[in-house]
Each structure stands twice: as structure tokens, then as C-alpha cells.
Write an enzyme that holds these catalytic residues in place. Structure first.
Site, PDB file in Angstrom:
ATOM      1  CD  GLU A   1      -7.920   2.238  -0.161  1.00  0.00           C
ATOM      2  OE1 GLU A   1      -8.301   2.002  -1.326  1.00  0.00           O
ATOM      3  OE2 GLU A   1      -6.730   2.103   0.204  1.00  0.00           O
TER       4      GLU A   1
ATOM      5  CE  LYS B   1      -2.689  -2.847  -0.539  1.00  0.00           C
ATOM      6  NZ  LYS B   1      -3.626  -2.761  -1.642  1.00  0.00           N
TER       7      LYS B   1
ATOM      8  CB  SER C   1      -0.915   0.008   1.231  1.00  0.00           C
ATOM      9  OG  SER C   1      -1.760   1.152   1.223  1.00  0.00           O
TER      10      SER C   1
ATOM     11  CG  HIS D   1      -4.910  -1.824   3.613  1.00  0.00           C
ATOM     12  ND1 HIS D   1      -5.115  -1.319   2.337  1.00  0.00           N
ATOM     13  CD2 HIS D   1      -4.173  -0.892   4.269  1.00  0.00           C
ATOM     14  CE1 HIS D   1      -4.527  -0.140   2.238  1.00  0.00           C
ATOM     15  NE2 HIS D   1      -3.959   0.140   3.392  1.00  0.00           N
TER      16      HIS D   1
END
Length: 298
Positions: free
Chosen positions: A177, A170, A118, A173
Site C-alpha cells: 500500500e 497484513k 483491511s 499488504h
């Protein structure tokens, strides 16, 4: 350390540059050819040339689109590698695919690390957040690389678990987001609609950047966007998704975890793409049917 970088698109190229500027030798290969700033890097014209240019044990970092391109690259790359070499997938692959690819590489004696990455286009300056899955020994070997790519040697990166764990974290994540972005978007939309207040949304965003519990890098980006284009003129109300949100929602369902914010954020992205919503037409027809509410002509 010498690193072979496969995929010199915008993010891959920036990562290669950060590594090179951190003292590593980077040899790059991209089917489309090096572009933009990556022209200053050492590049080759084929995977065999890339492998030949690297010392043993070789480290090859993939920054190619998720899915078939990763498997195609491995098809061509694995016969060229030797036991003890390391392949890192730094793209946004599905963690199930990473587990499968790790097993395939292991059969060839090659280490495979899945690295959730990221940082986007700002990673060259700010560093990248790296979530790494795979064997501890391979992670230790590449520690200098991760320390260079991260915001600092002691933060922003870590070995999070076995093969697949890097891309799994991820994925989650990116799901988070989605929810954060949706909340900001809805909040600013409410303030924009309150015309009587005549709010300067760029000013509000800048106030929130300091001391507020909602301050974040996403808010910084919102403040910049509003300062440059207060009405967001010229931006189509179409929001893309690259898959991680969908995978996060599917995983939540599989694990019986309630994730309404992430799920609704994903659905809102899908909704943004409907130029002529059949569902909304049906809602209007139903309201007229049961309550006599007027219908606006299309």
C-alpha cells in the site's frame, strides 16, 4: 453467534455494527466509552462484565492499539476465560508478538487467532478484507463471523496459515500500500507541476478509474479528494506511518529480499516530517563548495 468486542474506536465500532446488522449479538467494551454510532450497541463497563455476558465457548475480538495495550488486555482477560474460548486480535500487531501471544493463550487452553484487517472506515458498508492466522478448528468455529465481516461469504477472507500468518500478510499488504500510494502521489505531482498543460487532475483521475490498468480503490479516493479540493489546500505535507511499513522493510532485509519501492516509500514518509532538513542544508553547502552553486538564504 455472540461476540465480545473490546475496543469500540472508529474501526472497532464499525466492525461491531456490521456484525450486529448481520444477525450476531455483539457485546462491546471500551475504556474510553462507546462513541458515535456505537451507542446503538449493547455495551458493558468492564471486562468481567463482558465475559459474563458471553455464552461458552466465548469469542472475544480485540480492536486495541498494537503493542503493550494488547498484552495488558490479555493480562486482564485470560484469567476470566476458560479452555475452549477464542481470542481474536484484529488490530495491526507485529506478527512476532502474535506468535508469542498464541503460545501464551495455548498454555491457558484458549485459542488465539491473529486477524489482519483491511477496509478502514469504509468497511462497515463495503466489508473487510480478513487475513487469519491460527488453528483451523478455531477458524472454522468463527466462520459465520468472518463471512459476515467480509465483502461476501465466499470472498475477501481466508485462513492464511499458522499463528502470526494473519498479521504477517497484513504487514506486507500495508507495505505494498505504501508503494502504491507513493506512485500515485508522484504521478499527480508531475502532472500538477506541468502548468502549461493546465490539466484537470480530478478529470484525469476519473478517466483512469475506468478501463485503466492503474485503476484501484486508492485511485477512487484520489479522484474524490481532487474533486473536493483540487489544490489540496489546507493539507499539511506530513505523512504518518503506523509501523507496518517499517516492519515490512525490516523483514525484507532479514530475508535478503530486495524491496526498493516499499523502502523508498517509507523513507519518503519520514522525509515529509522534516520541516527544517539538516541533510538538505548540507547538500546545498556541498554543491556550493565543489561547484560554486548559489545558496538560498534560510
Amino acid at each position: 453467534m455472540d461476540i465480545g468486542m473490546v475496543g469500540l474506536g472508529r474501526m472497532g465500532g464499525n466492525m461491531a455494527l456490521r456484525l450486529a446488522r448481520g444477525g450476531h449479538r455483539v457485546v462491546g467494551f471500551d475504556r474510553a466509552g462507546a462513541r458515535g454510532e456505537v451507542a446503538e450497541l449493547e455495551t458493558v463497563q468492564s471486562l468481567p462484565e463482558l465475559v459474563a455476558a458471553l455464552p461458552v465457548p466465548r469469542v472475544v475480538w480485540l480492536m486495541v492499539p498494537a503493542g503493550a495495550p494488547v498484552d495488558l488486555t490479555l493480562d486482564q482477560l485470560l484469567p476470566l476465560l476458560q479452555p475452549g474460548d477464542v481470542v481474536v486480535d484484529g488490530g495491526n500487531s507485529n506478527y512476532h508478538d502474535s506468535e508469542r501471544r498464541a503460545a501464551r493463550c495455548s498454555d491457558a487452553g484458549v485459542h488465539f487467532l491473529d486477524c489482519g484487517t483491511s477496509g478502514g472506515v469504509w468497511g462497515l458498508q463495503e466489508g473487510y478484507s480478513l487475513m487469519i492466522g491460527g488453528e483451523a478448528g478455531a477458524v472454522a468455529l468463527l466462520r459465520p463471523v468472518f463471512e459476515t465481516l467480509a465483502p461476501a461469504p465466499d470472498r475477501g477472507w481466508g485462513h492464511v496459515g499458522p499463528s502470526g500468518a494473519g498479521h504477517f500478510t497484513k504487514m506486507v499488504h500495508n507495505g505494498i500500500e505504501y508503494g502504491m500510494m507513493q506512485a500515485y502521489a508522484e504521478g499527480f505531482a508531475i502532472m500538477q507541476r506541468k502548468e502549461a498543460m493546465a490539466l484537470d487532475l480530478a478529470q484525469v483521475a476519473k478517466i483512469w478509474q475506468h478501463g485503466s490498468v492503474v485503476r484501484s480503490w486508492l485511485l477512487d479516493l484520489a479522484a474524490d479528494a481532487l474533486e473536493q479540493n483540487p489544490t489540496l489546500e489546507g493539507i499539511a505535507p506530513y505523512v504518518s506511518d503506523s509501523g507496518e511499513g517499517r516492519w515490512t522493510v525490516a523483514e525484507a532485509i532479514e530475508l535478503d529480499v530486495s524491496a526498493p519501492v516499499i523502502t523508498l516509500s517509507l523513507l519518503e514518509r519520514l522525509r515529509s516530517r522534516e520541516k527544517d532538513s539538516y541533510a538538505d542544508k548540507m547538500l546545498a553547502a556541498l554543491r556550493q563548495g565543489f561547484g560554486g552553486h548559489g545558496i538560498r538564504p534560510g
